[in-house]
Design a protein around this motif. Structure first.
Motif, PDB file in Angstrom:
ATOM      1  N   ARG A 198       0.826  -1.204   0.000  1.00 32.09           N
ATOM      2  CA  ARG A 198       0.000   0.000   0.000  1.00 32.09           C
ATOM      3  C   ARG A 198       0.868   1.265   0.000  1.00 32.09           C
ATOM      4  O   ARG A 198       1.834   1.358   0.748  1.00 32.09           O
ATOM      5  CB  ARG A 198      -0.903  -0.002   1.236  1.00 32.09           C
ATOM      6  CG  ARG A 198      -1.852   1.172   1.334  1.00 32.09           C
ATOM      7  CD  ARG A 198      -2.908   0.934   2.411  1.00 32.09           C
ATOM      8  NE  ARG A 198      -2.314   0.503   3.681  1.00 32.09           N
ATOM      9  CZ  ARG A 198      -1.734   1.355   4.550  1.00 32.09           C
ATOM     10  NH1 ARG A 198      -1.687   2.627   4.285  1.00 32.09           N
ATOM     11  NH2 ARG A 198      -1.227   0.895   5.674  1.00 32.09           N
ATOM     12  N   GLY A 199       0.518   2.204  -0.868  1.00 30.25           N
ATOM     13  CA  GLY A 199       1.216   3.487  -0.914  1.00 30.25           C
ATOM     14  C   GLY A 199       2.580   3.430  -1.562  1.00 30.25           C
ATOM     15  O   GLY A 199       3.350   4.383  -1.474  1.00 30.25           O
ATOM     16  N   GLU A 225     -12.026   5.861  -8.049  1.00 30.54           N
ATOM     17  CA  GLU A 225     -11.230   5.855  -6.823  1.00 30.54           C
ATOM     18  C   GLU A 225     -10.524   4.528  -6.620  1.00 30.54           C
ATOM     19  O   GLU A 225     -10.771   3.803  -5.658  1.00 30.54           O
ATOM     20  CB  GLU A 225     -12.114   6.178  -5.623  1.00 30.54           C
ATOM     21  CG  GLU A 225     -12.787   7.517  -5.791  1.00 30.54           C
ATOM     22  CD  GLU A 225     -13.682   7.884  -4.632  1.00 30.54           C
ATOM     23  OE1 GLU A 225     -14.053   6.980  -3.869  1.00 30.54           O
ATOM     24  OE2 GLU A 225     -13.974   9.074  -4.495  1.00 30.54           O
ATOM     25  N   PRO A 226      -9.624   4.196  -7.547  1.00 34.36           N
ATOM     26  CA  PRO A 226      -8.928   2.916  -7.440  1.00 34.36           C
ATOM     27  C   PRO A 226      -7.875   2.973  -6.332  1.00 34.36           C
ATOM     28  O   PRO A 226      -7.585   4.035  -5.796  1.00 34.36           O
ATOM     29  CB  PRO A 226      -8.252   2.791  -8.800  1.00 34.36           C
ATOM     30  CG  PRO A 226      -7.978   4.196  -9.193  1.00 34.36           C
ATOM     31  CD  PRO A 226      -9.106   5.024  -8.634  1.00 34.36           C
ATOM     32  N   ARG A 227      -7.333   1.813  -6.028  1.00 35.67           N
ATOM     33  CA  ARG A 227      -6.260   1.771  -5.032  1.00 35.67           C
ATOM     34  C   ARG A 227      -4.912   1.502  -5.679  1.00 35.67           C
ATOM     35  O   ARG A 227      -3.880   1.808  -5.118  1.00 35.67           O
ATOM     36  CB  ARG A 227      -6.571   0.698  -3.994  1.00 35.67           C
ATOM     37  CG  ARG A 227      -7.727   1.108  -3.101  1.00 35.67           C
ATOM     38  CD  ARG A 227      -7.905   0.145  -1.983  1.00 35.67           C
ATOM     39  NE  ARG A 227      -8.597  -1.077  -2.433  1.00 35.67           N
ATOM     40  CZ  ARG A 227      -8.558  -2.220  -1.761  1.00 35.67           C
ATOM     41  NH1 ARG A 227      -7.854  -2.312  -0.649  1.00 35.67           N
ATOM     42  NH2 ARG A 227      -9.200  -3.277  -2.213  1.00 35.67           N
ATOM     43  N   GLU A 278      -2.262  12.315  -2.034  1.00 32.33           N
ATOM     44  CA  GLU A 278      -3.601  12.734  -1.603  1.00 32.33           C
ATOM     45  C   GLU A 278      -4.576  11.569  -1.531  1.00 32.33           C
ATOM     46  O   GLU A 278      -5.428  11.511  -0.656  1.00 32.33           O
ATOM     47  CB  GLU A 278      -4.168  13.765  -2.581  1.00 32.33           C
ATOM     48  CG  GLU A 278      -3.598  15.139  -2.384  1.00 32.33           C
ATOM     49  CD  GLU A 278      -4.164  16.118  -3.408  1.00 32.33           C
ATOM     50  OE1 GLU A 278      -3.568  17.180  -3.553  1.00 32.33           O
ATOM     51  OE2 GLU A 278      -5.189  15.802  -4.050  1.00 32.33           O
ATOM     52  N   LEU A 279      -4.472  10.664  -2.483  1.00 36.66           N
ATOM     53  CA  LEU A 279      -5.480   9.608  -2.569  1.00 36.66           C
ATOM     54  C   LEU A 279      -4.966   8.278  -2.047  1.00 36.66           C
ATOM     55  O   LEU A 279      -5.675   7.276  -2.107  1.00 36.66           O
ATOM     56  CB  LEU A 279      -5.943   9.441  -4.025  1.00 36.66           C
ATOM     57  CG  LEU A 279      -6.402  10.722  -4.728  1.00 36.66           C
ATOM     58  CD1 LEU A 279      -6.737  10.455  -6.174  1.00 36.66           C
ATOM     59  CD2 LEU A 279      -7.611  11.314  -4.032  1.00 36.66           C
ATOM     60  N   GLY A 280      -3.735   8.259  -1.559  1.00 39.03           N
ATOM     61  CA  GLY A 280      -3.198   7.021  -1.001  1.00 39.03           C
ATOM     62  C   GLY A 280      -3.096   5.901  -2.014  1.00 39.03           C
ATOM     63  O   GLY A 280      -3.446   4.763  -1.730  1.00 39.03           O
ATOM     64  N   LEU A 281      -2.639   6.211  -3.237  1.00 38.26           N
ATOM     65  CA  LEU A 281      -2.575   5.202  -4.284  1.00 38.26           C
ATOM     66  C   LEU A 281      -1.279   4.402  -4.225  1.00 38.26           C
ATOM     67  O   LEU A 281      -0.300   4.830  -3.629  1.00 38.26           O
ATOM     68  CB  LEU A 281      -2.643   5.887  -5.654  1.00 38.26           C
ATOM     69  CG  LEU A 281      -3.854   6.768  -5.930  1.00 38.26           C
ATOM     70  CD1 LEU A 281      -3.642   7.557  -7.199  1.00 38.26           C
ATOM     71  CD2 LEU A 281      -5.074   5.898  -6.043  1.00 38.26           C
TER      72      LEU A 281
END
Ligand code: SF4
Ligand code: SF4
Lengths: 693, 290
Positions: A396-397, A527-529, A558-561
């Protein structure tokens, strides 16, 4: 006193006709080239850099109106008859184009074409000319030239064709070679080869070279003097050192500041140049850079600044800016002129990597394509090992950069992931779901979280859909009520830095950078990851690129992608990625944290790749030792035994003893931690880290 | 920038661009007017198409018979209008049907491939090699006594195959384009991709095909009528009028040139509409024509 210039261009202006009206493609450009020097012309697409050199050769279409003067050794070229020109073209002045396939005739063998080029200008026997052709092919580094001379252009790889073009260009020992983006279509390791061939060609013939490119790194390594073009004008010119270290025109400063640097790591702030170049159809008066220039003053709007000598630097350093004297006095740098967002700190919020959730896990992914022959009776003649057992994960991230040259299998790998189907063999686990056993419904739901941005926004946006419909498509597909579409579209446009009015435009009406922003907005709509970014900036102009890279970084934060960032441009990867995997012929040769891999590369291929990339820094370029790989990528349907890289490995051919080589031939090196931290893996039996930057 | 109207979806944009084209609007108006006079004029004129005027055989155009009469004393104007009623429907409906069939069959075969492709290709090839009248002969009992509108269907059914093959070929290449892949990776179902991305990107082909079909269907109708289908005497169509009186062109010209003139006018008008539609769909065409 310096030698008289070999080429003198004075007030060259070119007007082309277009449907929208006359295009002022080149506006009173003057420069001169001295014997034996390399004059680089840089500019973005549409800056007039190619048109100006085609005008020098009188190779423009007949509707082009050319004014000014082009003196080649004191002889005026403009207005000459085609016959008079053809005595000069090809013999005294030669050209190397970006796409050699279009410059070589497909129905004649390469050797014959070179011999023909010699015979046009020199009287000698056919045999002697053929012999010369073979010599020339050897000179440009084509292996077994006598044999290859009988091959046809389509049997050559891109790099080989470009070598053949250079051989043809130097066949008559020209005084001047014009090379127009000679390496743009090639991979970096091949580019390094070609640049070296160009250097050799220059040494052998003593010709001057006009090198046209958009790549500041190539200029830094090759050129003696540079001209920077913008909107059809030369806006700054001078020695490479003056232009790179003492740039005085804001555009040049912006250009230099917008290039991600391979040697700078993630802490470099990129300075994007806002906006787009002006339309050359109705050019406003005043400085063409005015709309994008942070230093503009009212008079910039009215008076176009002339090219003036910079007092403090060496002679011949000219810049066209009303405020360049001030820039010089205060010695402003890119970051002083252009507001840059603060460099992003590593954003894996402190937690150790192993504790973060896995968003994507790939294990021993294999994808083979059958190689079939025959149109009616198709029979399988082999297997292309496009991807042959790669494993990685993304947390993640995190951003994983996947780099490699064309044909290494990186595109196949991401297509396998995006298809969300069971692979030939191996496992793909996306957000904890194994693609081998997910239902149709789950696959559809996973698509929400996994989105893609393609390389070329022109190709990935339907030309017949307005932006609104493009952005609404994913919303509709995933059941967002129609009444919410407009609001969400506006929100997305704002998120990627576009205006609500852009919604009613077709993609063609947008600039390249804006189009790619639409591509990114579409990927973000649900809003994908995890975003798969397939060369997202490589089709964009340099000054636009920085803006998009900064946008991607900001969105990620900002969106934690998480990103899977596929690229061949290692500089961009160094800037944006946390980890990087280097791929060669379907396998990973090295993977690790980005600073580890770039500062302490362990695998010979990574080292060669890094060393092939030109740095936009003339002093560093001059002092760097370069590893130039030999040959082309082997046929992926018949990879070498043992280590796949051994046919081109500089270590294998240069350093190893025969006994040690046996291991490379017989045993495929596994990906393992050999040189340092547990997270830095490489696939070379004899890995030793080296610094090549 | 002046406030751009809040028109953003493709449908709205295409409509707006179409309405701006003067020539297309002209063509559209002509088609409407032709419909109007074809269907409304019989209510107002003295002579109907099946009435004989025993006092006027082969009369040239007069105040009484605007378009003259035939050798049996039928009123040529009434015949032309009656014929146009039929031909407008045959031409326009048939053309749209056959192009739509071609588009859908070709695109689905190309996009989904495999079994669907094999099945559709088999039908296409069969229809291409079998002579049309043979099938008509075989099917004729089915159509006996039904409304002539069936006949429009039949005509369309013989018209679509070649276009469908072109559409299939174009679909195969469009399918590989990145914007189609992007839609796939979004989870958009295949049939939606076909209607949203694939067919609009060959709109020019389809529109040209439909406009060409209008005239060829009107004339093809003559051929099938010959086998005893569709429009039977005393009923007429523009096609049968032109076919019957083509040898009168040099002698009793009104019998040929007046119906033929209406056919030409119709085809011209349809072409104007087609051009306008094509430009309205094509984002590269200038959005305003003066
Ligand atoms: S002349 Fe003015 S607008 Fe142009 S570059 Fe210089 S400061 Fe900027
Ligand atoms: S294993 Fe051998 S051939 Fe392969 S990269 Fe290492 S040294 Fe080169």
């Amino acid at each position: 006193m310096e030698a008289a210039p070999i080429l003198q261009v004075r007030d060259l202006s070119v007007t082309l006709d277009s449907e929208a009206g006359p295009v002022l493609a080149v506006r009173s450009v003057s420069y001169s080239v001295r014997p034996g020097e390399v004059f680089g012309i840089v500019g973005e697409s549409g800056s007039g850099k190619s048109v100006s050199s085609l005008a020098v050769m009188s190779l423009l279409p007949s509707h082009a109106r050319i004014r000014g003067s082009v003196l080649f050794r004191g002889q005026e070229l403009l207005g000459q008859s085609d016959r008079a020109l053809s005595r000069i073209r090809g013999r005294r002045i030669a050209m190397v184009f970006q796409d050699p396939l279009s410059a070589l005739t497909p129905v004649y063998s390469v050797g014959d074409q070179i011999a023909e080029a010699i015979l046009v200008h020199e009287s000698m026997s056919r045999e002697a000319a053929t012999e010369r052709a073979v010599e020339l092919l050897a000179l440009v580094g084509i292996p077994s030239p006598r044999h290859r001379a009988t091959a046809f252009p389509h049997e050559f790889s891109g790099g080989m064709r470009q070598r053949a073009m250079i051989a043809m260009a130097i066949a008559n020992r020209p005084d001047l070679i014009i090379a127009d983006e000679p390496t743009t279509a090639l991979d970096v390791t091949i580019q390094a080869q070609i640049l070296q061939v160009l250097r050799t060609a220059q040494e052998v013939t003593g010709a001057a070279i006009i090198l046209i490119t958009h790549d500041m790194g190539i200029i830094a390594g090759m050129a003696d003097r540079v001209g920077v073009m913008y909107a059809g004008k030369l806006v700054e010119t001078g020695s490479v050192d003056d232009v790179f270290y003492r740039a005085r025109m804001p555009y040049t400063l912006g250009l230099l500041g917008s290039i991600p640097r391979l040697d700078r790591g993630t802490h470099q702030a990129l300075t994007p140049i806002e906006g787009t170049p002006p339309s050359l159809v109705d050019l406003p008066p005043g400085c063409p850079f005015e709309s994008r220039c942070p230093l503009r003053i009212p008079s910039c709007r009215e008076v176009e600044p002339p090219l003036l000598e910079m007092a403090a630097s060496g002679p011949g350093h000219l810049a066209a800016c009303h405020r360049s004297a001030e820039v010089e006095r205060r010695d402003l740098k890119s970051a002083d002129v252009f507001p840059a967002p603060p460099p992003h700190a590593s954003d894996r919020d402190g937690a150790p990597r192993a504790e973060l959730d896995q968003v994507l896990e790939v294990q021993d992914l294999v994808k083979h394509f059958p190689l079939v022959k025959g149109a009616i009776l198709r029979r399988r003649v082999g297997t292309v090992h496009a991807v042959d057992g790669i494993s990685f994960d993304i947390r993640r991230g995190e951003t994983l950069g996947l780099v490699g040259e064309s044909g290494c299998g990186k595109t196949t790998a991401i297509m396998e992931i995006l298809n969300l189907l069971a692979p030939t063999s191996g496992r793909i686990v996306v957000f904890g779901r194994d693609t081998a056993n997910i239902t149709h419904r789950e696959r559809f739901e996973t698509r929400r979280d996994l989105q893609v941005v393609f390389q070329d926004p022109m190709a990935s946006l339907d030309p017949r859909l307005p932006v609104h419909d493009i952005l609404a498509e994913p919303l509709e597909a995933h059941g967002v009520p129609a009444v919410e579409h407009s609001a969400r579209v506006r929100e997305l446009l704002r998120l990627v830095g576009l205006e609500p009015q852009h919604a009613s435009r077709y993609p063609q009406a947008l600039s390249g950078g804006q189009r790619q922003r639409v591509g990114i907005a579409r990927a973000l709509a649900l809003e994908p990851r995890l975003l798969v970014l397939d060369e997202p900036v490589s089709s964009l102009d340099v000054s636009i690129r920085a803006g998009v890279i900064n946008l991607l970084e900001q969105l990620k934060k900002e969106l934690g992608l998480s990103y899977l960032f596929v690229a061949h441009d290692l500089s961009v990867v160094r800037h944006i990625a946390d980890r990087v995997a280097v791929m060669y012929l379907g396998r990973f040769v090295e993977i690790g944290a980005v600073d580890d891999v770039f500062d302490r590369p362990a695998h010979p291929y990574t080292q060669a790749l890094l060393s092939a990339i030109p740095l936009p820094d003339p002093v560093k370029e001059r002092t760097r030792t370069r590893i130039v790989l030999e040959g082309d990528l082997p046929d992926p349907s018949d990879p070498p035994t043992g280590c796949r890289f051994r046919t081109r490995c500089q270590k294998f051919s240069g350093e190893l003893a025969d006994a040690a080589r046996r291991r490379c031939i017989e045993e495929q090196p596994a990906l393992a931690a050999r040189t340092g931290g547990p997270d830095h893996l490489d696939a070379c039996h004899y890995a030793v880290t080296a610094s090549v930057l | 920038m002046t406030a751009e109207p809040d028109v953003t979806s493709r449908g709205q944009l295409v409509l707006r661009r179409f309405l701006r084209r003067r020539l297309a609007m002209l063509g559209f108006t002509i088609v409407l007017v032709l419909f109007a006079i074809a269907y409304l004029s019989p209510l107002f004129v003295a002579w109907q198409y099946d009435e004989l005027d025993a006092s006027a055989f082969l009369s040239p155009p007069t105040g009484e018979h605007w378009f003259g009469t035939t050798q049996n004393g039928f009123d040529m104007f009434a015949l032309t209008m009656r014929g146009m009623q039929k031909s407008l429907v045959v031409g326009l409906v048939g053309a749209v049907l056959s192009t739509a069939l071609a588009a859908i069959a070709g695109a689905f075969a190309g996009y989904f491939g495999r079994i669907l492709n094999a099945a559709i290709s088999a039908v296409m090839d069969l229809l291409l090699v079998l002579p049309g009248f043979l099938i008509v002969a075989i099917l004729s009992p089915l159509f006996q006594g039904r409304t002539w509108l069936f006949f429009v269907l039949l005509l369309a059914a013989f018209q679509w195959m070649i276009t469908a093959r072109i559409v299939r070929g174009m679909t195969l290449s469009l399918k590989e384009r990145e914007f189609v892949q992007a839609a796939r990776f979004m989870g958009v179902p295949g049939w939606k991709i076909i209607f949203r991305h694939i067919l609009p990107n060959m709109a020019s082909l389809l529109i040209i095909d439909a406009t060409v079909n209008v005239s060829s269907l009107i004339l093809a109708e003559v051929g099938l009528s010959f086998f005893g289908f569709g429009i039977q005497p005393p009923d007429v169509s523009l096609g049968t009028l032109i076919g019957n009186y083509s040898n009168a062109a040099l002698t009793f010209w009104w019998q040929f040139y007046l119906p033929a003139g209406f056919l030409v006018l119709l085809v011209l008008a349809v072409n104007l509409v087609g051009d306008g539609l094509r430009d309205a769909f094509d984002p590269n065409a200038p959005s305003r024509v003066t």
